[in-house]
Scaffold this motif. Structure first.
Motif, PDB file in Angstrom:
ATOM      1  N   UNK A   1     -66.376  -8.569 -13.627  1.00  7.13           N
ATOM      2  CA  UNK A   1     -66.845  -7.971 -14.863  1.00  7.13           C
ATOM      3  C   UNK A   1     -68.288  -7.509 -14.826  1.00  7.13           C
ATOM      4  N   UNK A   2     -69.010  -7.834 -13.760  1.00  3.29           N
ATOM      5  CA  UNK A   2     -70.400  -7.424 -13.654  1.00  3.29           C
ATOM      6  C   UNK A   2     -70.900  -7.555 -12.230  1.00  3.29           C
ATOM      7  N   UNK A   3     -72.003  -6.868 -11.946  1.00  2.00           N
ATOM      8  CA  UNK A   3     -72.574  -6.901 -10.599  1.00  2.00           C
ATOM      9  C   UNK A   3     -73.260  -8.219 -10.279  1.00  2.00           C
TER      10      UNK A   3
ATOM     11  N   UNK B   1     -66.802  -2.959 -13.633  1.00  4.19           N
ATOM     12  CA  UNK B   1     -66.213  -3.815 -12.616  1.00  4.19           C
ATOM     13  C   UNK B   1     -66.674  -3.354 -11.240  1.00  4.19           C
ATOM     14  N   UNK B   2     -66.617  -4.238 -10.262  1.00  7.80           N
ATOM     15  CA  UNK B   2     -67.043  -3.881  -8.919  1.00  7.80           C
ATOM     16  C   UNK B   2     -66.067  -4.445  -7.909  1.00  7.80           C
ATOM     17  N   UNK B   3     -66.116  -3.911  -6.705  1.00  7.05           N
ATOM     18  CA  UNK B   3     -65.228  -4.319  -5.633  1.00  7.05           C
ATOM     19  C   UNK B   3     -65.951  -5.285  -4.712  1.00  7.05           C
ATOM     20  N   UNK B   4     -65.161  -5.972  -3.850  1.00  7.51           N
ATOM     21  CA  UNK B   4     -65.751  -6.889  -2.890  1.00  7.51           C
ATOM     22  C   UNK B   4     -66.757  -6.169  -1.999  1.00  7.51           C
ATOM     23  N   UNK B   5     -67.886  -6.781  -1.708  1.00 12.53           N
ATOM     24  CA  UNK B   5     -68.816  -6.185  -0.770  1.00 12.53           C
ATOM     25  C   UNK B   5     -68.230  -6.210   0.619  1.00 12.53           C
ATOM     26  N   UNK B   6     -68.625  -5.262   1.438  1.00 17.09           N
ATOM     27  CA  UNK B   6     -68.126  -5.216   2.820  1.00 17.09           C
ATOM     28  C   UNK B   6     -68.872  -6.250   3.642  1.00 17.09           C
TER      29      UNK B   6
ATOM     30  N   UNK C   1     -60.922 -17.058 -12.631  1.00 17.17           N
ATOM     31  CA  UNK C   1     -61.048 -16.025 -13.647  1.00 17.17           C
ATOM     32  C   UNK C   1     -62.485 -15.545 -13.756  1.00 17.17           C
ATOM     33  N   UNK C   2     -62.633 -14.284 -14.108  1.00 13.70           N
ATOM     34  CA  UNK C   2     -63.944 -13.734 -14.447  1.00 13.70           C
ATOM     35  C   UNK C   2     -64.257 -14.092 -15.900  1.00 13.70           C
TER      36      UNK C   2
END
Length: 296
Positions: A106-108, A1-6, A214-215
């Motif tokens: 769920x993915x980049x 999983x990944x977080x929101x980009x800045x 949803x992802x």
């Protein structure tokens, strides 16, 4: 999983406007009885207090002499009244879930749920602004206004840090009576607050749309073997050696949640869409455009 980009609000708005450019301006129609009336710059083609000329009509008994257009009446034997348009602008409020569950991806190769929700909400604000409508953000109690300043203000609010809770709860108390609303969330939390919010909103004459974001991994449950599941805050954690054995139960619970939201929307006159982050945002924006246009 990944977080929101800045990214900054200007970047978010640029992407939202890119989606909005594919649409004509959204001219929201006012509710017949509980519209938010504004002497704005677009008319509803109804006689009333507006400034813009609409049509002439034959004068009838009881019309004040001050309403008669003597220049038009001088062309013949009949007297005419100059009618103006009743002008109304609709307030549209957005609730964009900023809880931690919305930071999941769920993915980049795809955005987080929260990022997609913010882009969609801001793109709709761009369309509303072009149509002369007023829009606000329920999360921060931002009252409905229009203009470039309001767009920048909402973009800034949307880019604030996420909340501390795992799941978000909409608040219908800040929705103006007779307005329209769009709720964007994964709706993974307790469903009762959502039911309460829509019921309260409907009682105030508010109609609108729920967009469940949803992802794809949340739809497919592609997990097997030893897996650790935990909420984004880390407060809840569950480890299993046979994740695949949970798939059927999970998918049934997700289907039940979707069915509950659809039933809730049918009962309250709202509209429902399930949108996945691996799909383009434009289709969801088109759906929301039409949903708002028909939420009368």
């Amino acid at each position: 999983m990944n977080q929101d980009p800045a990214i900054n609000p200007a970047g978010l708005r640029h992407r939202a406007e890119a989606h909005a450019n594919a649409f004509p301006a959204l001219l929201a129609e006012a509710e017949h009885l509980a519209a938010t009336v504004l002497l704005g710059d677009h008319g509803r083609r109804r006689a009333g207090m507006g400034d813009e000329f609409w049509q002439y009509r034959p004068a009838v008994a009881g019309d004040p002499h001050r309403l008669i257009d003597w220049r038009r009446s001088a062309r013949g034997d009949e007297q005419f009244v100059r009618q103006k348009e009743w002008q109304a602008a609709q307030s549209v409020m957005f609730w964009v879930d900023d809880a931690l569950s919305m930071t999941f991806a769920g993915g980049d190769d795809r955005p987080t749920k929260g990022h997609r929700a913010r882009v969609l909400a801001l793109a709709l604000c761009v369309l509303l602004n072009r149509g002369g409508e007023r829009f606000g953000l329920a999360n921060r109690g931002t009252p409905p206004r229009r203009g470039e300043g309001q767009l920048s203000r909402i973009a800034g609010h949307l880019m604030a840090l996420p909340g501390e809770s795992d799941y978000g709860t909409p608040n219908a108390r800040v929705l103006p009576a007779g307005s329209r609303a769009v709720f964007l969330s994964d709706f993974f939390g307790d469903p009762q607050p959502v039911s309460d919010a829509l019921t309260r909103a409907t009682d105030r004459g508010v109609k609108g749309a729920l967009i469940q974001i949803l992802d794809p991994d949340e739809e497919a449950f592609p997990y097997d073997g030893r897996t650790v599941f935990e909420t984004m805050s880390g407060k809840t954690r569950f480890e299993t050696l046979k994740a695949g054995n949970l798939r059927d139960a999970y998918l049934k619970r997700l289907a039940d949640r979707k069915a509950h939201l659809q039933d809730l929307c049918r009962a309250t006159g709202w509209r429902y869409l399930c949108h996945h982050t691996d799909a383009g945002a434009l289709r969801a924006l088109m759906w929301a455009y039409r949903a708002l246009d028909h939420a009368l």
